[in-house]
Write a protein that holds these residues in place. Structure first.
Motif, PDB file in Angstrom:
ATOM      1  N   SER A  49       6.755  47.779 -74.873  1.00 38.76           N
ATOM      2  CA  SER A  49       7.780  48.471 -75.754  1.00 38.76           C
ATOM      3  C   SER A  49       8.506  47.546 -76.334  1.00 38.76           C
ATOM      4  CB  SER A  49       8.388  49.688 -74.790  1.00 38.76           C
ATOM      5  OG  SER A  49       9.272  48.848 -73.931  1.00 38.76           O
ATOM      6  N   GLU A  50       9.434  48.182 -77.322  1.00 37.47           N
ATOM      7  CA  GLU A  50      10.262  47.003 -77.950  1.00 37.47           C
ATOM      8  C   GLU A  50      11.433  46.570 -77.050  1.00 37.47           C
ATOM      9  OE1 GLU A  50      11.674  48.277 -81.748  1.00 37.47           O
ATOM     10  OE2 GLU A  50       9.960  49.253 -82.377  1.00 37.47           O
ATOM     11  N   LEU A  51      11.637  45.437 -76.966  1.00 33.28           N
ATOM     12  CA  LEU A  51      12.782  44.818 -76.056  1.00 33.28           C
ATOM     13  C   LEU A  51      14.112  45.345 -76.462  1.00 33.28           C
ATOM     14  CD1 LEU A  51      11.552  41.127 -76.215  1.00 33.28           C
ATOM     15  CD2 LEU A  51      11.341  42.914 -74.331  1.00 33.28           C
ATOM     16  N   ASP A  52      14.920  45.209 -75.543  1.00 29.49           N
ATOM     17  CA  ASP A  52      16.230  45.695 -76.093  1.00 29.49           C
ATOM     18  C   ASP A  52      16.927  44.650 -76.914  1.00 29.49           C
ATOM     19  OD1 ASP A  52      16.098  47.738 -74.448  1.00 29.49           O
ATOM     20  OD2 ASP A  52      17.015  47.018 -72.554  1.00 29.49           O
ATOM     21  N   VAL A  53      17.903  45.130 -77.560  1.00 34.48           N
ATOM     22  CA  VAL A  53      18.686  44.166 -78.492  1.00 34.48           C
ATOM     23  C   VAL A  53      19.653  43.590 -77.554  1.00 34.48           C
ATOM     24  CG1 VAL A  53      20.571  44.164 -80.202  1.00 34.48           C
ATOM     25  CG2 VAL A  53      18.840  45.883 -80.055  1.00 34.48           C
ATOM     26  N   VAL A  54      19.417  41.915 -77.778  1.00 34.80           N
ATOM     27  CA  VAL A  54      20.308  41.037 -76.959  1.00 34.80           C
ATOM     28  C   VAL A  54      21.472  40.966 -77.545  1.00 34.80           C
ATOM     29  CG1 VAL A  54      20.333  38.643 -76.036  1.00 34.80           C
ATOM     30  CG2 VAL A  54      17.951  39.964 -76.365  1.00 34.80           C
ATOM     31  N   GLU A  55      22.743  41.351 -76.640  1.00 36.06           N
ATOM     32  CA  GLU A  55      24.065  41.143 -77.103  1.00 36.06           C
ATOM     33  C   GLU A  55      24.618  39.604 -76.545  1.00 36.06           C
ATOM     34  OE1 GLU A  55      26.622  44.114 -75.911  1.00 36.06           O
ATOM     35  OE2 GLU A  55      24.891  45.600 -76.707  1.00 36.06           O
ATOM     36  N   PRO A  56      25.223  38.698 -77.332  1.00 34.07           N
ATOM     37  CA  PRO A  56      25.881  37.483 -76.696  1.00 34.07           C
ATOM     38  C   PRO A  56      26.765  37.711 -75.894  1.00 34.07           C
ATOM     39  CG  PRO A  56      26.511  38.093 -78.990  1.00 34.07           C
ATOM     40  CD  PRO A  56      25.609  38.921 -78.729  1.00 34.07           C
ATOM     41  N   SER A  57      26.917  36.918 -74.941  1.00 36.71           N
ATOM     42  CA  SER A  57      28.062  36.806 -73.926  1.00 36.71           C
ATOM     43  C   SER A  57      29.285  36.771 -74.604  1.00 36.71           C
ATOM     44  CB  SER A  57      27.971  35.766 -73.005  1.00 36.71           C
ATOM     45  OG  SER A  57      26.707  35.796 -72.149  1.00 36.71           O
ATOM     46  N   GLY A  58      30.360  37.279 -74.243  1.00 39.99           N
ATOM     47  CA  GLY A  58      31.734  37.214 -74.712  1.00 39.99           C
ATOM     48  C   GLY A  58      32.386  36.197 -74.494  1.00 39.99           C
ATOM     49  N   PRO A  59      33.696  35.767 -75.007  1.00 42.06           N
ATOM     50  CA  PRO A  59      34.385  34.776 -74.948  1.00 42.06           C
ATOM     51  C   PRO A  59      35.029  34.843 -73.447  1.00 42.06           C
ATOM     52  CG  PRO A  59      35.478  36.139 -76.233  1.00 42.06           C
ATOM     53  CD  PRO A  59      34.126  36.747 -76.096  1.00 42.06           C
ATOM     54  N   PHE A  60      35.735  33.618 -73.173  1.00 40.41           N
ATOM     55  CA  PHE A  60      36.250  33.715 -71.769  1.00 40.41           C
ATOM     56  C   PHE A  60      37.623  34.402 -71.820  1.00 40.41           C
ATOM     57  CE2 PHE A  60      33.408  29.939 -71.008  1.00 40.41           C
ATOM     58  CZ  PHE A  60      33.087  30.221 -69.557  1.00 40.41           C
ATOM     59  N   GLN A  61      38.122  35.052 -70.791  1.00 39.52           N
ATOM     60  CA  GLN A  61      39.393  35.851 -70.809  1.00 39.52           C
ATOM     61  C   GLN A  61      40.179  35.343 -69.733  1.00 39.52           C
ATOM     62  OE1 GLN A  61      38.370  39.780 -71.128  1.00 39.52           O
ATOM     63  NE2 GLN A  61      37.638  39.708 -73.261  1.00 39.52           N
ATOM     64  N   GLU A  62      41.297  35.345 -69.743  1.00 34.28           N
ATOM     65  CA  GLU A  62      42.210  35.096 -68.542  1.00 34.28           C
ATOM     66  C   GLU A  62      42.838  36.347 -68.091  1.00 34.28           C
ATOM     67  OE1 GLU A  62      45.757  31.951 -66.849  1.00 34.28           O
ATOM     68  OE2 GLU A  62      45.294  31.920 -69.219  1.00 34.28           O
ATOM     69  N   VAL A  63      42.134  37.056 -67.231  1.00 39.51           N
ATOM     70  CA  VAL A  63      42.517  38.271 -66.469  1.00 39.51           C
ATOM     71  C   VAL A  63      43.675  38.290 -65.702  1.00 39.51           C
ATOM     72  CG1 VAL A  63      40.232  39.281 -66.999  1.00 39.51           C
ATOM     73  CG2 VAL A  63      40.570  38.191 -64.910  1.00 39.51           C
ATOM     74  N   LEU A  64      43.573  37.077 -64.988  1.00 44.22           N
ATOM     75  CA  LEU A  64      44.986  37.066 -63.868  1.00 44.22           C
ATOM     76  C   LEU A  64      45.200  35.537 -64.221  1.00 44.22           C
ATOM     77  CD1 LEU A  64      43.409  38.093 -60.730  1.00 44.22           C
ATOM     78  CD2 LEU A  64      45.162  39.307 -61.936  1.00 44.22           C
ATOM     79  N   PRO A  65      46.662  35.241 -64.082  1.00 43.68           N
ATOM     80  CA  PRO A  65      47.174  33.808 -64.482  1.00 43.68           C
ATOM     81  C   PRO A  65      46.361  32.773 -63.567  1.00 43.68           C
ATOM     82  CG  PRO A  65      48.896  35.242 -64.154  1.00 43.68           C
ATOM     83  CD  PRO A  65      47.642  35.989 -63.633  1.00 43.68           C
ATOM     84  N   GLY A  66      45.651  31.806 -64.274  1.00 44.20           N
ATOM     85  CA  GLY A  66      44.698  30.901 -63.598  1.00 44.20           C
ATOM     86  C   GLY A  66      43.372  31.342 -63.416  1.00 44.20           C
ATOM     87  N   LEU A  67      43.027  32.394 -63.612  1.00 46.34           N
ATOM     88  CA  LEU A  67      41.602  32.693 -63.349  1.00 46.34           C
ATOM     89  C   LEU A  67      41.066  33.329 -64.704  1.00 46.34           C
ATOM     90  CD1 LEU A  67      39.481  33.654 -61.656  1.00 46.34           C
ATOM     91  CD2 LEU A  67      40.289  36.107 -61.521  1.00 46.34           C
ATOM     92  N   VAL A  68      40.111  32.478 -65.157  1.00 48.86           N
ATOM     93  CA  VAL A  68      39.335  32.476 -66.357  1.00 48.86           C
ATOM     94  C   VAL A  68      37.923  33.056 -65.973  1.00 48.86           C
ATOM     95  CG1 VAL A  68      38.690  31.351 -68.577  1.00 48.86           C
ATOM     96  CG2 VAL A  68      40.787  30.720 -67.436  1.00 48.86           C
ATOM     97  N   MET A  69      37.481  34.252 -66.745  1.00 50.98           N
ATOM     98  CA  MET A  69      36.233  34.584 -66.575  1.00 50.98           C
ATOM     99  C   MET A  69      35.563  35.461 -67.690  1.00 50.98           C
ATOM    100  SD  MET A  69      37.091  37.981 -64.403  1.00 50.98           S
ATOM    101  CE  MET A  69      35.582  38.945 -64.738  1.00 50.98           C
TER     102      MET A  69
END
Length: 76
Positions: A42-62
């Motif tokens: 079957s057709e492949l799923d549409v590939v979405e690029p990974s998002g940018p880094f976000q700092e959800v907690l101070p000092g933790l970038v994910m």
């Protein structure tokens, strides 16, 4: 002492080997479509690029890493 009784009047049971398999094979012979049609690619799923880094907690970038990028991280 040990007598074997072999009478011709005794009822005999004749067993059919794998009757359900035999019925399934009989239906396959009359197929209009090939048996492997369900496994066609079957057709492949549409590939979405990974998002940018976000700092959800101070000092933790994910970020959430999606399929093509995760392959590159582990095997690239």
């Amino acid at each position: 002492m040990n007598k074997q009784l072999t009478s011709s009047s005794a009822p005999r049971v004749e067993w059919e080997l794998l009757p359900s398999l035999l019925n399934m094979l009989g239906h396959r012979r009359t197929r209009a479509q090939p048996a492997w049609l369900e496994t066609m690619p079957s057709e492949l799923d549409v590939v979405e690029p990974s998002g940018p880094f976000q700092e959800v907690l101070p000092g933790l970038v994910m970020r959430e890493v999606r399929e093509p990028d995760i392959f590159q991280i582990f095997f690239g």
